[in-house]
Design a protein around this motif. Structure first.
Motif, PDB file in Angstrom:
ATOM      1  N   HIS A   1     -87.658 -38.231  -1.430  1.00  0.00           N
ATOM      2  CA  HIS A   1     -87.689 -39.060  -0.215  1.00  0.00           C
ATOM      3  C   HIS A   1     -89.053 -39.021   0.478  1.00  0.00           C
ATOM      4  N   GLU A   2     -89.985 -38.191  -0.002  1.00  0.00           N
ATOM      5  CA  GLU A   2     -91.318 -38.146   0.591  1.00  0.00           C
ATOM      6  C   GLU A   2     -91.954 -39.541   0.568  1.00  0.00           C
ATOM      7  N   PRO A   3     -92.748 -39.880   1.584  1.00  0.00           N
ATOM      8  CA  PRO A   3     -93.248 -39.033   2.673  1.00  0.00           C
ATOM      9  C   PRO A   3     -92.335 -39.002   3.909  1.00  0.00           C
ATOM     10  N   PHE A   4     -91.114 -39.539   3.771  1.00  0.00           N
ATOM     11  CA  PHE A   4     -90.224 -39.611   4.920  1.00  0.00           C
ATOM     12  C   PHE A   4     -89.381 -38.337   5.021  1.00  0.00           C
ATOM     13  N   PRO A   5     -88.879 -38.016   6.215  1.00  0.00           N
ATOM     14  CA  PRO A   5     -88.182 -36.743   6.408  1.00  0.00           C
ATOM     15  C   PRO A   5     -86.824 -36.696   5.716  1.00  0.00           C
ATOM     16  N   ALA A   6     -86.492 -35.511   5.205  1.00  0.00           N
ATOM     17  CA  ALA A   6     -85.169 -35.253   4.631  1.00  0.00           C
ATOM     18  C   ALA A   6     -84.851 -33.774   4.807  1.00  0.00           C
ATOM     19  N   LEU A   7     -83.571 -33.473   5.026  1.00  0.00           N
ATOM     20  CA  LEU A   7     -83.120 -32.106   5.274  1.00  0.00           C
ATOM     21  C   LEU A   7     -81.932 -31.788   4.381  1.00  0.00           C
ATOM     22  N   LEU A   8     -81.856 -30.546   3.927  1.00  0.00           N
ATOM     23  CA  LEU A   8     -80.658 -30.038   3.257  1.00  0.00           C
ATOM     24  C   LEU A   8     -79.862 -29.260   4.300  1.00  0.00           C
ATOM     25  N   LEU A   9     -78.624 -29.701   4.563  1.00  0.00           N
ATOM     26  CA  LEU A   9     -77.781 -29.086   5.585  1.00  0.00           C
ATOM     27  C   LEU A   9     -76.577 -28.408   4.950  1.00  0.00           C
ATOM     28  N   ARG A  10     -76.154 -27.310   5.558  1.00  0.00           N
ATOM     29  CA  ARG A  10     -74.913 -26.657   5.156  1.00  0.00           C
ATOM     30  C   ARG A  10     -73.926 -26.759   6.313  1.00  0.00           C
ATOM     31  N   ASP A  11     -72.719 -27.199   6.019  1.00  0.00           N
ATOM     32  CA  ASP A  11     -71.665 -27.373   7.022  1.00  0.00           C
ATOM     33  C   ASP A  11     -72.079 -28.342   8.131  1.00  0.00           C
ATOM     34  N   GLY A  12     -73.034 -29.220   7.834  1.00  0.00           N
ATOM     35  CA  GLY A  12     -73.447 -30.204   8.808  1.00  0.00           C
ATOM     36  C   GLY A  12     -74.133 -29.640  10.023  1.00  0.00           C
ATOM     37  N   ALA A  13     -74.473 -28.339   9.997  1.00  0.00           N
ATOM     38  CA  ALA A  13     -75.020 -27.702  11.195  1.00  0.00           C
ATOM     39  C   ALA A  13     -76.232 -26.824  10.925  1.00  0.00           C
ATOM     40  N   TRP A  14     -76.319 -26.238   9.738  1.00  0.00           N
ATOM     41  CA  TRP A  14     -77.416 -25.312   9.462  1.00  0.00           C
ATOM     42  C   TRP A  14     -78.431 -25.940   8.511  1.00  0.00           C
ATOM     43  N   ILE A  15     -79.687 -25.933   8.925  1.00  0.00           N
ATOM     44  CA  ILE A  15     -80.759 -26.474   8.087  1.00  0.00           C
ATOM     45  C   ILE A  15     -81.149 -25.432   7.049  1.00  0.00           C
TER      46      ILE A  15
END
Length: 271
Positions: free
Chosen positions: A107-121
């Protein structure tokens, strides 16, 4: 926060009936998809019949239950759960996590995050680190492993530079209530309650859901003379067979206008 119907009932019949009503399915609709008669389903919900394991799994699929809820429905019927958090080997789980992290890079150069339980990055890509750097006004090599509720509640630049903070917070709360009520994570209760109690967020949560609204909630950031608009896309794995895998999500932040796209593609210095 609405109570989870599976936690309110003890018998299989009551659990099944509560869950079917929760998802808004009629007995006829549910029975047709599950491949059983409406009469059989009526007997199951009244406690006059006991289900076999295959029927429980068919009903779970017909109601679109996630892995955790399928396990709980099986337990209510007296069967061992099908999906164990330890069913997959550590190597298999690591392979899945590597694949999901690869989505961040793609997805670079745009932001993306891997989340656990929808709350923890768990991790962010370079685009996310750049956005965090701009928000904080301090260069960061990587995204901190924060809890998103703590992040939204924390006073300072992040809140000040997110122009529609209250709208974004209300959207986060609704998403959490809809998708993660079954997790029953007590460590989040106080944070969720604090966010929901914020006056402007509370007002948005009480607003008429039938009123005209935009199709998506944009995150609108402002850094001096730079304004960014991003919308959020959440992705997960289809039909996961391990509860640990089911809890992983990738959050993609997608530019909503040409100016935002240029800002990320050009690599302009963070404000």
């Amino acid at each position: 926060m609405n109570a989870d119907p599976l936690s309110l009932a003890e018998s299989f019949s009551a659990v099944l009936r509560a869950q079917r009503r929760h998802v808004g399915r009629s007995q006829l609709q549910t029975a047709l998809v599950a491949g059983i008669s409406q009469r059989h389903l009526s007997f199951l919900e009244s406690g006059r019949s006991r289900p076999g394991r295959g029927v429980v799994l068919a009903l779970s699929a017909a109601l679109g239950l996630d892995v955790a809820r399928q396990n709980r429905l099986l337990l209510a019927a007296g069967f061992a759960p099908s999906y164990d958090a330890g069913a997959q080997s550590a190597d298999e789980l690591a392979l899945v996590e590597r694949a999901m992290r690869a989505f961040l890079q793609s997805h670079e150069p745009f932001p993306a995050l891997l989340l656990r339980d929808g709350a923890w990055i768990e991790q962010g890509n370079r685009g996310a680190a750049r956005l965090w750097s701009a928000v904080r006004g301090t260069p960061l090599d990587e995204v901190p492993r924060d809890n998103v509720f703590e992040l939204m509640l924390r006073p300072g630049a992040r809140r000040e530079r997110l122009e529609n903070w209250s709208e974004a917070a209300a959207c986060l709360l609704r998403r959490y209530m809809a998708e993660h009520v079954q997790l029953r994570r007590p460590e989040l209760d106080a944070l969720v309650a604090r966010l929901a109690a914020t006056p402007e967020v509370r007002e948005l949560l009480r607003s008429d859901a039938g009123a005209p609204a935009a199709p998506v909630v944009l995150l609108r950031y402002r850094f001096d003379d730079v304004r960014l608009a991003l919308f959020v896309v959440i992705a997960g794995l289809h039909a996961p067979l391990d509860t640990r895998v089911e809890r992983l999500r990738v959050e993609f932040l997608v530019p909503a206008d040409a100016q935002t796209e240029r800002w990320f593609r050009d690599g302009a210095p963070a404000a």
